[in-house]
Design a protein around this motif. Structure first.
Motif, PDB file in Angstrom:
ATOM      1  N   THR A 146      -6.131  -8.375   4.332  1.00 52.42           N
ATOM      2  CA  THR A 146      -5.573  -7.553   3.250  1.00 52.42           C
ATOM      3  C   THR A 146      -6.678  -6.955   2.378  1.00 52.42           C
ATOM      4  O   THR A 146      -6.628  -5.806   1.984  1.00 52.42           O
ATOM      5  CB  THR A 146      -4.652  -8.429   2.377  1.00 52.42           C
ATOM      6  OG1 THR A 146      -3.652  -8.990   3.214  1.00 52.42           O
ATOM      7  CG2 THR A 146      -3.991  -7.617   1.278  1.00 52.42           C
ATOM      8  N   ALA A 188      -7.515   0.643   6.810  1.00 51.83           N
ATOM      9  CA  ALA A 188      -6.164   0.854   6.287  1.00 51.83           C
ATOM     10  C   ALA A 188      -5.153   0.912   7.434  1.00 51.83           C
ATOM     11  O   ALA A 188      -4.057   0.358   7.341  1.00 51.83           O
ATOM     12  CB  ALA A 188      -6.113   2.136   5.458  1.00 51.83           C
ATOM     13  N   LYS A 193      -5.308  -3.453   2.447  1.00 52.47           N
ATOM     14  CA  LYS A 193      -4.701  -2.816   1.276  1.00 52.47           C
ATOM     15  C   LYS A 193      -5.702  -2.666   0.129  1.00 52.47           C
ATOM     16  O   LYS A 193      -5.494  -1.890  -0.790  1.00 52.47           O
ATOM     17  CB  LYS A 193      -3.534  -3.682   0.767  1.00 52.47           C
ATOM     18  CG  LYS A 193      -2.427  -3.881   1.778  1.00 52.47           C
ATOM     19  CD  LYS A 193      -1.638  -2.610   1.953  1.00 52.47           C
ATOM     20  CE  LYS A 193      -0.382  -2.776   2.777  1.00 52.47           C
ATOM     21  NZ  LYS A 193      -0.594  -3.175   4.153  1.00 52.47           N
ATOM     22  N   GLU A 194      -6.761  -3.482   0.179  1.00 49.12           N
ATOM     23  CA  GLU A 194      -7.733  -3.455  -0.919  1.00 49.12           C
ATOM     24  C   GLU A 194      -9.140  -3.417  -0.340  1.00 49.12           C
ATOM     25  O   GLU A 194      -9.454  -4.163   0.584  1.00 49.12           O
ATOM     26  CB  GLU A 194      -7.577  -4.722  -1.774  1.00 49.12           C
ATOM     27  CG  GLU A 194      -8.651  -4.873  -2.828  1.00 49.12           C
ATOM     28  CD  GLU A 194      -8.500  -6.165  -3.644  1.00 49.12           C
ATOM     29  OE1 GLU A 194      -7.637  -6.194  -4.539  1.00 49.12           O
ATOM     30  OE2 GLU A 194      -9.239  -7.129  -3.373  1.00 49.12           O
ATOM     31  N   GLY A 231      -2.304   3.958   2.437  1.00 44.99           N
ATOM     32  CA  GLY A 231      -2.348   2.543   2.827  1.00 44.99           C
ATOM     33  C   GLY A 231      -3.218   1.720   1.893  1.00 44.99           C
ATOM     34  O   GLY A 231      -2.907   0.572   1.598  1.00 44.99           O
ATOM     35  N   ARG A 233      -4.305   0.422  -1.498  1.00 43.41           N
ATOM     36  CA  ARG A 233      -3.619   0.364  -2.800  1.00 43.41           C
ATOM     37  C   ARG A 233      -4.552  -0.009  -3.932  1.00 43.41           C
ATOM     38  O   ARG A 233      -4.261   0.248  -5.095  1.00 43.41           O
ATOM     39  CB  ARG A 233      -2.489  -0.665  -2.734  1.00 43.41           C
ATOM     40  CG  ARG A 233      -1.514  -0.343  -1.606  1.00 43.41           C
ATOM     41  CD  ARG A 233      -0.333  -1.236  -1.685  1.00 43.41           C
ATOM     42  NE  ARG A 233       0.414  -0.955  -2.913  1.00 43.41           N
ATOM     43  CZ  ARG A 233       1.724  -0.976  -3.000  1.00 43.41           C
ATOM     44  NH1 ARG A 233       2.434  -1.251  -1.946  1.00 43.41           N
ATOM     45  NH2 ARG A 233       2.324  -0.755  -4.151  1.00 43.41           N
ATOM     46  N   LYS A 258      -5.592   3.832  -8.192  1.00 48.68           N
ATOM     47  CA  LYS A 258      -5.913   2.685  -7.326  1.00 48.68           C
ATOM     48  C   LYS A 258      -7.111   1.885  -7.828  1.00 48.68           C
ATOM     49  O   LYS A 258      -7.347   0.773  -7.365  1.00 48.68           O
ATOM     50  CB  LYS A 258      -6.199   3.180  -5.905  1.00 48.68           C
ATOM     51  CG  LYS A 258      -4.977   3.777  -5.220  1.00 48.68           C
ATOM     52  CD  LYS A 258      -5.315   4.257  -3.822  1.00 48.68           C
ATOM     53  CE  LYS A 258      -4.087   4.892  -3.180  1.00 48.68           C
ATOM     54  NZ  LYS A 258      -4.413   5.477  -1.862  1.00 48.68           N
ATOM     55  N   LEU A 389      -1.197  -8.663  -5.348  1.00 47.80           N
ATOM     56  CA  LEU A 389      -1.416  -8.331  -3.941  1.00 47.80           C
ATOM     57  C   LEU A 389      -1.629  -9.659  -3.204  1.00 47.80           C
ATOM     58  O   LEU A 389      -2.597 -10.375  -3.457  1.00 47.80           O
ATOM     59  CB  LEU A 389      -2.633  -7.413  -3.778  1.00 47.80           C
ATOM     60  CG  LEU A 389      -3.025  -7.060  -2.340  1.00 47.80           C
ATOM     61  CD1 LEU A 389      -1.883  -6.409  -1.578  1.00 47.80           C
ATOM     62  CD2 LEU A 389      -4.248  -6.142  -2.325  1.00 47.80           C
ATOM     63  N   ARG A 422       1.534  -7.665   0.976  1.00 42.11           N
ATOM     64  CA  ARG A 422       2.401  -6.857   0.112  1.00 42.11           C
ATOM     65  C   ARG A 422       2.095  -7.077  -1.359  1.00 42.11           C
ATOM     66  O   ARG A 422       1.498  -8.080  -1.738  1.00 42.11           O
ATOM     67  CB  ARG A 422       3.877  -7.167   0.403  1.00 42.11           C
ATOM     68  CG  ARG A 422       4.260  -6.522   1.732  1.00 42.11           C
ATOM     69  CD  ARG A 422       5.666  -6.786   2.166  1.00 42.11           C
ATOM     70  NE  ARG A 422       6.670  -6.758   1.112  1.00 42.11           N
ATOM     71  CZ  ARG A 422       7.864  -7.314   1.250  1.00 42.11           C
ATOM     72  NH1 ARG A 422       8.180  -7.931   2.370  1.00 42.11           N
ATOM     73  NH2 ARG A 422       8.738  -7.252   0.269  1.00 42.11           N
ATOM     74  N   THR A 423       2.516  -6.129  -2.184  1.00 35.62           N
ATOM     75  CA  THR A 423       2.339  -6.286  -3.624  1.00 35.62           C
ATOM     76  C   THR A 423       3.682  -6.687  -4.212  1.00 35.62           C
ATOM     77  O   THR A 423       4.685  -6.013  -3.976  1.00 35.62           O
ATOM     78  CB  THR A 423       1.881  -4.957  -4.262  1.00 35.62           C
ATOM     79  OG1 THR A 423       0.717  -4.517  -3.559  1.00 35.62           O
ATOM     80  CG2 THR A 423       1.526  -5.134  -5.724  1.00 35.62           C
TER      81      THR A 423
END
Ligand code: SAH
Ligand code: SF4
Ligand code: F3S
Length: 441
Positions: A146, A188, A193-194, A231, A233, A258, A389, A422-423
Protein backbone atom coordinates in the motif's frame (compact mmCIF):
# COMPACT_ATOMS: atom_id res chain seq x y z
CA UNK A 1 21.20 -25.11 -6.93
CA UNK A 2 19.84 -21.64 -6.35
CA UNK A 3 21.91 -19.70 -3.84
CA UNK A 4 19.94 -18.18 -1.02
CA UNK A 5 20.59 -14.56 -0.03
CA UNK A 6 19.67 -12.70 3.13
CA UNK A 7 20.00 -8.90 3.21
CA UNK A 8 20.20 -7.18 6.58
CA UNK A 9 19.58 -3.42 6.35
CA UNK A 10 20.88 -0.76 8.71
CA UNK A 11 20.44 3.00 8.52
CA UNK A 12 17.92 5.14 6.71
CA UNK A 13 14.93 4.68 4.41
CA UNK A 14 17.24 5.18 1.43
CA UNK A 15 19.07 2.02 2.44
CA UNK A 16 15.78 0.18 2.87
CA UNK A 17 14.74 1.15 -0.62
CA UNK A 18 18.12 0.16 -2.07
CA UNK A 19 17.99 -3.23 -0.34
CA UNK A 20 14.58 -3.71 -1.93
CA UNK A 21 15.93 -2.88 -5.41
CA UNK A 22 18.89 -5.18 -4.90
CA UNK A 23 16.64 -8.02 -3.75
CA UNK A 24 14.55 -7.60 -6.91
CA UNK A 25 17.65 -7.65 -9.12
CA UNK A 26 19.06 -10.70 -7.33
CA UNK A 27 15.73 -12.46 -7.79
CA UNK A 28 15.91 -11.75 -11.53
CA UNK A 29 19.46 -13.12 -11.61
CA UNK A 30 18.40 -16.48 -10.19
CA UNK A 31 19.11 -15.99 -6.50
CA UNK A 32 16.52 -16.86 -3.91
CA UNK A 33 15.85 -14.21 -1.25
CA UNK A 34 15.28 -15.46 2.29
CA UNK A 35 14.00 -13.67 5.38
CA UNK A 36 16.53 -14.93 7.94
CA UNK A 37 20.24 -15.57 7.94
CA UNK A 38 20.24 -19.20 9.12
CA UNK A 39 19.06 -20.62 5.82
CA UNK A 40 21.11 -18.23 3.66
CA UNK A 41 24.28 -19.06 1.73
CA UNK A 42 25.08 -15.40 1.24
CA UNK A 43 24.60 -12.62 3.78
CA UNK A 44 24.74 -9.00 2.69
CA UNK A 45 24.85 -6.19 5.24
CA UNK A 46 23.61 -2.90 3.83
CA UNK A 47 25.30 -0.52 6.21
CA UNK A 48 25.20 3.01 7.65
CA UNK A 49 28.05 5.32 8.67
CA UNK A 50 26.16 8.22 10.14
CA UNK A 51 27.20 7.46 13.72
CA UNK A 52 30.15 5.46 14.99
CA UNK A 53 27.84 3.02 16.72
CA UNK A 54 26.13 2.14 13.43
CA UNK A 55 29.50 1.18 11.95
CA UNK A 56 30.61 -0.74 15.03
CA UNK A 57 27.37 -2.73 15.00
CA UNK A 58 27.74 -3.79 11.37
CA UNK A 59 31.42 -4.73 11.74
CA UNK A 60 30.59 -6.76 14.84
CA UNK A 61 27.81 -8.49 12.96
CA UNK A 62 30.00 -9.36 9.97
CA UNK A 63 32.59 -10.95 12.25
CA UNK A 64 29.97 -12.84 14.17
CA UNK A 65 28.61 -14.38 10.98
CA UNK A 66 31.99 -15.54 9.75
CA UNK A 67 32.58 -17.57 12.89
CA UNK A 68 31.37 -20.99 13.98
CA UNK A 69 28.66 -22.75 12.02
CA UNK A 70 28.23 -19.80 9.68
CA UNK A 71 31.78 -19.95 8.34
CA UNK A 72 30.69 -21.33 5.02
CA UNK A 73 28.48 -18.36 4.28
CA UNK A 74 29.64 -15.68 1.89
CA UNK A 75 29.54 -12.30 3.64
CA UNK A 76 29.34 -8.95 1.86
CA UNK A 77 29.27 -5.41 3.22
CA UNK A 78 27.51 -2.92 1.00
CA UNK A 79 26.21 0.64 1.38
CA UNK A 80 27.59 3.66 3.20
CA UNK A 81 30.10 1.94 5.48
CA UNK A 82 31.52 -0.04 2.59
CA UNK A 83 32.22 3.28 0.89
CA UNK A 84 33.50 4.99 3.99
CA UNK A 85 35.79 2.25 5.30
CA UNK A 86 36.74 0.39 2.12
CA UNK A 87 40.49 0.56 2.90
CA UNK A 88 40.27 -0.82 6.42
CA UNK A 89 37.34 -3.23 6.15
CA UNK A 90 39.41 -6.14 4.76
CA UNK A 91 41.40 -5.99 8.00
CA UNK A 92 38.52 -5.24 10.38
CA UNK A 93 36.28 -7.87 8.87
CA UNK A 94 38.68 -10.35 7.26
CA UNK A 95 36.07 -12.82 6.02
CA UNK A 96 34.08 -10.25 4.12
CA UNK A 97 34.50 -10.98 0.43
CA UNK A 98 32.42 -8.24 -1.10
CA UNK A 99 32.70 -4.52 -0.33
CA UNK A 100 30.48 -2.30 -2.48
CA UNK A 101 29.55 1.36 -1.98
CA UNK A 102 26.02 2.72 -2.37
CA UNK A 103 26.67 3.95 -5.92
CA UNK A 104 27.52 0.49 -7.22
CA UNK A 105 24.96 -1.75 -5.57
CA UNK A 106 23.56 -2.57 -9.00
CA UNK A 107 26.77 -4.55 -9.65
CA UNK A 108 26.24 -6.87 -6.68
CA UNK A 109 24.47 -9.68 -8.62
CA UNK A 110 27.33 -9.78 -11.14
CA UNK A 111 29.95 -9.69 -8.37
CA UNK A 112 28.28 -12.51 -6.46
CA UNK A 113 28.37 -14.65 -9.62
CA UNK A 114 32.10 -14.01 -9.85
CA UNK A 115 32.73 -14.74 -6.16
CA UNK A 116 30.83 -18.01 -6.34
CA UNK A 117 33.01 -19.11 -9.25
CA UNK A 118 36.25 -18.20 -7.51
CA UNK A 119 36.29 -18.75 -3.77
CA UNK A 120 39.68 -17.07 -3.27
CA UNK A 121 38.57 -13.70 -4.52
CA UNK A 122 37.50 -10.54 -2.77
CA UNK A 123 35.83 -7.71 -4.70
CA UNK A 124 35.92 -4.08 -3.63
CA UNK A 125 34.08 -1.43 -5.64
CA UNK A 126 33.63 2.12 -4.40
CA UNK A 127 33.31 3.90 -7.75
CA UNK A 128 30.83 6.74 -7.94
CA UNK A 129 28.88 7.64 -11.03
CA UNK A 130 25.54 8.23 -12.65
CA UNK A 131 22.40 6.70 -11.16
CA UNK A 132 21.67 3.39 -12.85
CA UNK A 133 18.05 3.78 -14.03
CA UNK A 134 17.39 0.05 -13.98
CA UNK A 135 18.55 -0.26 -10.36
CA UNK A 136 16.70 2.85 -9.19
CA UNK A 137 13.39 1.49 -10.42
CA UNK A 138 13.96 -2.25 -9.78
CA UNK A 139 11.02 -3.83 -7.97
CA UNK A 140 9.74 -7.25 -7.07
CA UNK A 141 6.13 -7.20 -8.22
CA UNK A 142 5.15 -9.54 -5.38
CA UNK A 143 6.46 -7.09 -2.81
CA UNK A 144 4.38 -4.08 -3.85
CA UNK A 145 2.46 -2.77 -0.85
CA UNK A 146 0.00 0.00 0.00
CA UNK A 147 2.78 2.42 0.95
CA UNK A 148 6.11 2.44 -0.91
CA UNK A 149 9.37 4.41 -0.94
CA UNK A 150 10.55 6.01 -4.17
CA UNK A 151 14.10 7.40 -4.40
CA UNK A 152 14.21 10.53 -6.50
CA UNK A 153 17.88 11.44 -6.15
CA UNK A 154 21.20 10.45 -4.67
CA UNK A 155 23.89 12.22 -2.68
CA UNK A 156 24.05 15.52 -0.87
CA UNK A 157 25.66 18.90 -1.64
CA UNK A 158 25.10 20.51 1.73
CA UNK A 159 28.21 19.63 3.67
CA UNK A 160 26.91 19.94 7.23
CA UNK A 161 30.05 19.90 9.37
CA UNK A 162 29.10 16.74 11.28
CA UNK A 163 27.81 14.66 8.40
CA UNK A 164 29.47 11.75 6.60
CA UNK A 165 26.77 11.41 3.93
CA UNK A 166 28.40 13.64 1.30
CA UNK A 167 31.47 11.38 1.60
CA UNK A 168 29.58 8.10 1.45
CA UNK A 169 27.03 9.08 -1.17
CA UNK A 170 28.77 11.79 -3.15
CA UNK A 171 27.25 14.86 -4.77
CA UNK A 172 23.58 15.26 -5.64
CA UNK A 173 22.33 13.51 -8.76
CA UNK A 174 18.69 13.48 -9.79
CA UNK A 175 16.56 10.91 -11.55
CA UNK A 176 14.64 12.28 -14.55
CA UNK A 177 11.10 13.34 -13.65
CA UNK A 178 9.50 11.06 -16.26
CA UNK A 179 11.30 8.05 -14.85
CA UNK A 180 10.01 8.77 -11.34
CA UNK A 181 6.48 9.38 -12.60
CA UNK A 182 6.56 6.14 -14.64
CA UNK A 183 7.71 4.20 -11.61
CA UNK A 184 4.92 5.60 -9.45
CA UNK A 185 2.38 4.86 -12.15
CA UNK A 186 3.65 1.27 -12.28
CA UNK A 187 3.26 1.03 -8.50
CA UNK A 188 -0.22 2.56 -8.58
CA UNK A 189 -1.31 0.00 -11.19
CA UNK A 190 -0.28 -2.72 -8.75
CA UNK A 191 -2.18 -1.32 -5.78
CA UNK A 192 0.12 1.25 -4.15
CA UNK A 193 -1.85 4.11 -2.61
CA UNK A 194 0.89 6.10 -0.89
CA UNK A 195 4.39 7.05 -2.00
CA UNK A 196 7.15 8.57 0.11
CA UNK A 197 9.75 10.33 -2.02
CA UNK A 198 13.27 9.86 -0.73
CA UNK A 199 16.38 11.99 -1.00
CA UNK A 200 18.97 13.29 1.42
CA UNK A 201 17.52 16.72 0.73
CA UNK A 202 14.41 16.04 -1.33
CA UNK A 203 13.43 19.64 -1.86
CA UNK A 204 16.76 20.20 -3.64
CA UNK A 205 15.52 17.91 -6.41
CA UNK A 206 16.66 19.20 -9.80
CA UNK A 207 18.58 22.23 -8.48
CA UNK A 208 20.65 23.83 -11.28
CA UNK A 209 19.56 21.06 -13.62
CA UNK A 210 15.86 21.65 -14.18
CA UNK A 211 14.20 25.06 -14.58
CA UNK A 212 11.70 26.78 -12.34
CA UNK A 213 8.28 26.95 -14.04
CA UNK A 214 5.78 29.64 -12.97
CA UNK A 215 7.83 30.24 -9.85
CA UNK A 216 7.73 26.57 -8.93
CA UNK A 217 10.83 24.56 -8.12
CA UNK A 218 11.48 21.25 -9.91
CA UNK A 219 10.53 19.46 -6.66
CA UNK A 220 7.11 21.12 -6.54
CA UNK A 221 6.65 20.39 -10.25
CA UNK A 222 7.33 16.73 -9.48
CA UNK A 223 4.76 16.78 -6.66
CA UNK A 224 2.23 18.26 -9.08
CA UNK A 225 2.87 15.47 -11.58
CA UNK A 226 2.40 12.82 -8.89
CA UNK A 227 -0.82 14.53 -7.80
CA UNK A 228 -2.13 13.66 -11.30
CA UNK A 229 -1.45 9.93 -11.03
CA UNK A 230 -4.68 7.95 -10.64
CA UNK A 231 -4.72 5.47 -7.76
CA UNK A 232 -2.18 7.37 -5.66
CA UNK A 233 -3.98 8.94 -2.71
CA UNK A 234 -1.16 10.14 -0.52
CA UNK A 235 2.22 11.77 -1.14
CA UNK A 236 4.91 12.23 1.48
CA UNK A 237 8.64 12.96 1.34
CA UNK A 238 11.82 12.62 3.43
CA UNK A 239 13.70 14.78 4.28
CA UNK A 240 13.46 18.38 3.22
CA UNK A 241 15.94 21.05 4.31
CA UNK A 242 14.80 24.39 5.77
CA UNK A 243 16.89 26.12 3.12
CA UNK A 244 14.79 25.79 0.01
CA UNK A 245 11.52 25.31 1.90
CA UNK A 246 10.02 28.25 0.02
CA UNK A 247 6.52 29.55 -0.53
CA UNK A 248 5.95 27.34 -3.59
CA UNK A 249 6.39 24.26 -1.39
CA UNK A 250 4.35 25.74 1.45
CA UNK A 251 1.56 26.57 -1.03
CA UNK A 252 1.66 22.99 -2.30
CA UNK A 253 0.20 21.86 1.03
CA UNK A 254 -2.90 23.81 0.12
CA UNK A 255 -2.91 23.22 -3.63
CA UNK A 256 -2.19 19.50 -3.74
CA UNK A 257 -4.87 17.50 -1.94
CA UNK A 258 -2.76 14.33 -1.97
CA UNK A 259 0.18 15.95 -0.19
CA UNK A 260 -0.19 14.78 3.40
CA UNK A 261 -0.30 17.33 6.23
CA UNK A 262 2.98 16.16 7.71
CA UNK A 263 6.57 17.43 7.49
CA UNK A 264 9.79 16.02 8.86
CA UNK A 265 12.02 19.08 8.94
CA UNK A 266 15.42 18.57 10.59
CA UNK A 267 16.35 21.46 12.89
CA UNK A 268 19.55 19.99 14.46
CA UNK A 269 19.88 22.78 17.05
CA UNK A 270 17.87 25.70 18.38
CA UNK A 271 21.00 27.82 18.80
CA UNK A 272 22.10 30.02 15.90
CA UNK A 273 25.71 29.86 17.07
CA UNK A 274 25.67 26.04 16.96
CA UNK A 275 23.86 26.03 13.61
CA UNK A 276 26.65 28.25 12.26
CA UNK A 277 29.40 25.86 13.39
CA UNK A 278 27.35 23.00 12.04
CA UNK A 279 27.32 24.88 8.71
CA UNK A 280 23.53 24.73 8.57
CA UNK A 281 22.62 27.72 6.40
CA UNK A 282 19.59 29.02 8.36
CA UNK A 283 18.79 30.44 11.76
CA UNK A 284 16.05 29.77 14.29
CA UNK A 285 13.96 32.69 13.04
CA UNK A 286 13.91 31.35 9.52
CA UNK A 287 12.87 27.91 10.76
CA UNK A 288 10.08 29.42 12.86
CA UNK A 289 8.85 31.38 9.86
CA UNK A 290 8.47 28.14 7.88
CA UNK A 291 6.60 26.52 10.76
CA UNK A 292 4.31 29.54 11.12
CA UNK A 293 3.55 29.61 7.38
CA UNK A 294 2.76 25.88 7.37
CA UNK A 295 0.56 26.13 10.46
CA UNK A 296 -1.26 29.08 9.04
CA UNK A 297 -2.31 26.90 6.12
CA UNK A 298 -2.84 23.69 8.12
CA UNK A 299 -3.06 24.32 11.88
CA UNK A 300 -2.91 20.61 12.79
CA UNK A 301 -0.02 19.75 10.46
CA UNK A 302 2.27 17.01 11.82
CA UNK A 303 5.76 18.36 12.46
CA UNK A 304 8.75 16.22 13.35
CA UNK A 305 12.47 16.90 13.43
CA UNK A 306 16.03 15.68 14.04
CA UNK A 307 18.20 17.17 16.80
CA UNK A 308 21.84 16.53 17.59
CA UNK A 309 22.91 17.07 21.21
CA UNK A 310 26.52 17.53 22.28
CA UNK A 311 27.89 18.99 19.06
CA UNK A 312 31.34 20.51 19.81
CA UNK A 313 30.91 23.94 21.39
CA UNK A 314 27.29 23.37 22.47
CA UNK A 315 27.23 25.26 25.78
CA UNK A 316 24.52 24.86 28.39
CA UNK A 317 22.97 28.11 27.10
CA UNK A 318 22.89 26.74 23.54
CA UNK A 319 21.17 23.61 24.73
CA UNK A 320 18.63 25.70 26.62
CA UNK A 321 17.86 27.48 23.36
CA UNK A 322 17.14 24.12 21.76
CA UNK A 323 14.83 23.29 24.68
CA UNK A 324 13.04 26.64 24.35
CA UNK A 325 12.72 26.10 20.62
CA UNK A 326 11.19 22.71 21.26
CA UNK A 327 8.69 24.21 23.70
CA UNK A 328 7.80 26.87 21.18
CA UNK A 329 7.28 24.58 18.16
CA UNK A 330 6.05 21.52 20.09
CA UNK A 331 7.22 18.99 17.51
CA UNK A 332 4.94 15.97 17.68
CA UNK A 333 7.85 13.62 16.98
CA UNK A 334 11.63 13.97 17.01
CA UNK A 335 14.74 11.89 16.65
CA UNK A 336 17.36 12.97 19.15
CA UNK A 337 20.94 11.96 18.34
CA UNK A 338 24.02 12.19 20.54
CA UNK A 339 26.81 13.72 18.52
CA UNK A 340 29.25 11.20 17.09
CA UNK A 341 32.49 12.57 15.61
CA UNK A 342 33.02 11.21 12.12
CA UNK A 343 36.52 11.05 10.64
CA UNK A 344 36.65 12.88 7.33
CA UNK A 345 33.97 15.45 8.15
CA UNK A 346 34.61 19.18 8.63
CA UNK A 347 33.80 18.92 12.35
CA UNK A 348 36.49 16.32 12.92
CA UNK A 349 39.03 19.00 13.81
CA UNK A 350 36.74 20.23 16.61
CA UNK A 351 37.17 16.91 18.40
CA UNK A 352 34.41 15.58 20.62
CA UNK A 353 34.79 17.71 23.75
CA UNK A 354 31.34 17.30 25.30
CA UNK A 355 31.45 14.47 27.85
CA UNK A 356 29.27 11.46 27.23
CA UNK A 357 27.36 12.03 30.48
CA UNK A 358 26.43 15.57 29.42
CA UNK A 359 25.18 14.29 26.06
CA UNK A 360 23.17 11.65 27.90
CA UNK A 361 21.52 14.23 30.18
CA UNK A 362 20.65 16.50 27.25
CA UNK A 363 19.35 13.54 25.32
CA UNK A 364 17.06 12.55 28.21
CA UNK A 365 15.73 16.08 28.66
CA UNK A 366 14.75 16.26 25.01
CA UNK A 367 13.32 12.75 24.97
CA UNK A 368 11.00 13.76 27.79
CA UNK A 369 9.85 16.71 25.73
CA UNK A 370 9.28 14.49 22.69
CA UNK A 371 7.19 12.19 24.84
CA UNK A 372 5.17 15.05 26.34
CA UNK A 373 4.44 16.79 23.05
CA UNK A 374 3.71 13.67 21.04
CA UNK A 375 1.25 12.55 23.70
CA UNK A 376 -0.37 15.97 23.68
CA UNK A 377 -0.63 15.98 19.92
CA UNK A 378 -2.18 12.52 19.93
CA UNK A 379 -4.63 13.48 22.68
CA UNK A 380 -5.94 16.23 20.43
CA UNK A 381 -7.02 13.52 17.99
CA UNK A 382 -9.10 11.64 20.58
CA UNK A 383 -12.80 12.10 19.86
CA UNK A 384 -12.07 13.03 16.24
CA UNK A 385 -12.50 11.03 13.06
CA UNK A 386 -9.32 10.31 11.10
CA UNK A 387 -8.98 9.12 7.52
CA UNK A 388 -6.85 6.03 7.90
CA UNK A 389 -5.01 4.38 5.03
CA UNK A 390 -4.94 0.73 6.09
CA UNK A 391 -1.56 -0.96 5.54
CA UNK A 392 -1.60 -4.36 7.24
CA UNK A 393 -2.67 -6.48 10.17
CA UNK A 394 -1.44 -4.97 13.43
CA UNK A 395 1.60 -6.72 14.90
CA UNK A 396 -0.10 -7.86 18.06
CA UNK A 397 -3.06 -9.07 16.06
CA UNK A 398 -6.42 -10.17 17.44
CA UNK A 399 -7.98 -9.21 14.12
CA UNK A 400 -6.81 -5.65 14.48
CA UNK A 401 -5.63 -3.59 11.54
CA UNK A 402 -2.91 -1.01 11.35
CA UNK A 403 -2.92 2.12 9.24
CA UNK A 404 -1.86 5.72 9.29
CA UNK A 405 -3.61 9.03 9.69
CA UNK A 406 -2.81 11.82 7.19
CA UNK A 407 -0.36 13.17 9.81
CA UNK A 408 1.32 9.76 9.79
CA UNK A 409 0.26 8.67 13.24
CA UNK A 410 -0.22 4.95 13.58
CA UNK A 411 -3.88 3.99 14.09
CA UNK A 412 -5.02 0.56 15.32
CA UNK A 413 -8.60 -0.63 15.08
CA UNK A 414 -10.66 -3.79 14.58
CA UNK A 415 -11.41 -4.72 10.97
CA UNK A 416 -11.22 -7.26 8.19
CA UNK A 417 -8.50 -8.08 5.69
CA UNK A 418 -10.36 -6.64 2.70
CA UNK A 419 -9.80 -3.16 4.15
CA UNK A 420 -6.02 -3.33 3.57
CA UNK A 421 -5.18 -0.73 0.93
CA UNK A 422 -8.36 1.23 1.56
CA UNK A 423 -8.94 4.53 3.32
CA UNK A 424 -11.49 4.30 6.11
CA UNK A 425 -12.91 6.66 8.74
CA UNK A 426 -11.83 5.79 12.25
CA UNK A 427 -13.15 7.44 15.40
CA UNK A 428 -10.17 7.83 17.72
CA UNK A 429 -11.00 6.67 21.24
CA UNK A 430 -7.66 6.57 23.04
CA UNK A 431 -3.94 7.02 22.49
CA UNK A 432 -0.41 6.45 23.71
CA UNK A 433 2.58 8.62 22.75
CA UNK A 434 3.11 6.53 19.64
CA UNK A 435 -0.29 5.16 18.63
CA UNK A 436 -3.96 6.07 18.22
CA UNK A 437 -6.67 3.47 18.91
CA UNK A 438 -10.21 3.69 17.63
CA UNK A 439 -13.14 2.09 15.85
CA UNK A 440 -14.27 2.24 12.29
CA UNK A 441 -17.40 4.26 11.64
N1 SAH B 1 19.85 14.32 4.83
C1 SAH B 1 19.34 13.49 5.83
C2 SAH B 1 20.36 13.27 6.87
C3 SAH B 1 20.60 11.87 7.10
S1 SAH B 1 21.36 11.64 8.60
C4 SAH B 1 18.14 14.12 6.47
O1 SAH B 1 18.04 15.32 6.43
O2 SAH B 1 17.32 13.38 7.03
C5 SAH B 1 19.93 11.73 9.67
C6 SAH B 1 20.17 12.51 10.90
O3 SAH B 1 21.27 11.98 11.61
C7 SAH B 1 20.56 13.95 10.68
O4 SAH B 1 19.44 14.78 10.47
C8 SAH B 1 21.25 14.30 11.97
O5 SAH B 1 20.34 14.74 12.95
C9 SAH B 1 21.83 12.97 12.42
N2 SAH B 1 23.29 12.95 12.27
C10 SAH B 1 24.01 13.11 11.15
N3 SAH B 1 25.33 13.06 11.42
C11 SAH B 1 25.45 12.85 12.75
C12 SAH B 1 26.55 12.72 13.64
N4 SAH B 1 27.81 12.80 13.21
N5 SAH B 1 26.30 12.52 14.95
C13 SAH B 1 25.03 12.44 15.41
N6 SAH B 1 23.95 12.56 14.61
C14 SAH B 1 24.14 12.77 13.30
FE1 SF4 C 1 21.45 6.57 5.18
FE2 SF4 C 1 23.21 8.37 5.74
FE3 SF4 C 1 23.31 6.16 7.03
FE4 SF4 C 1 23.99 6.27 4.47
S1 SF4 C 1 25.06 7.25 6.15
S2 SF4 C 1 22.67 4.75 5.44
S3 SF4 C 1 22.59 7.82 3.70
S4 SF4 C 1 21.67 7.64 7.17
FE1 F3S D 1 24.09 15.27 5.86
FE2 F3S D 1 23.46 17.73 6.04
FE3 F3S D 1 23.44 16.55 3.72
S1 F3S D 1 22.73 16.14 7.39
S2 F3S D 1 22.95 14.46 4.21
S3 F3S D 1 25.22 16.98 4.90
S4 F3S D 1 22.03 18.05 4.53
Amino acid sequence: MEKRVYIRTYGCQMNERESESLAAMLGDSGYEMVGEEESADIILLNTCSVREQAEAKAIGKSNLISRGKNREKLVGIIGCMAQNLADILPKKSPNTRLIVGPDRIEKVPEYLDQLLRDSNRRIIDTEMGAIDPHFAAARDEKKVKTSMFVSIMRGCNMGCAYCIVPKTRGPERYRPMEEIVDEIRWLAERGTKEVTLLGQIVNNYGTHRLPYVNGKSPFVQLLEKIQQIGGIRRIRFLSPHPKGFRSDLIDAYQNLPKLCPQVHLPLQSGSDAVLRTMKRPYGGEQFLAIVAALREKIPTIGLSTDIIVGFPGEMETDFEKTCDFFDKVKFDMAFIFKYSARPGTAAERLGDPIPREVKEVRNQILLEKVERYSRRYNELAVGKVKKVLVESWAKRGQRRLEGFSPERKKVIFAGTEDLIGRTVDVLIESCTTATLFGKMI
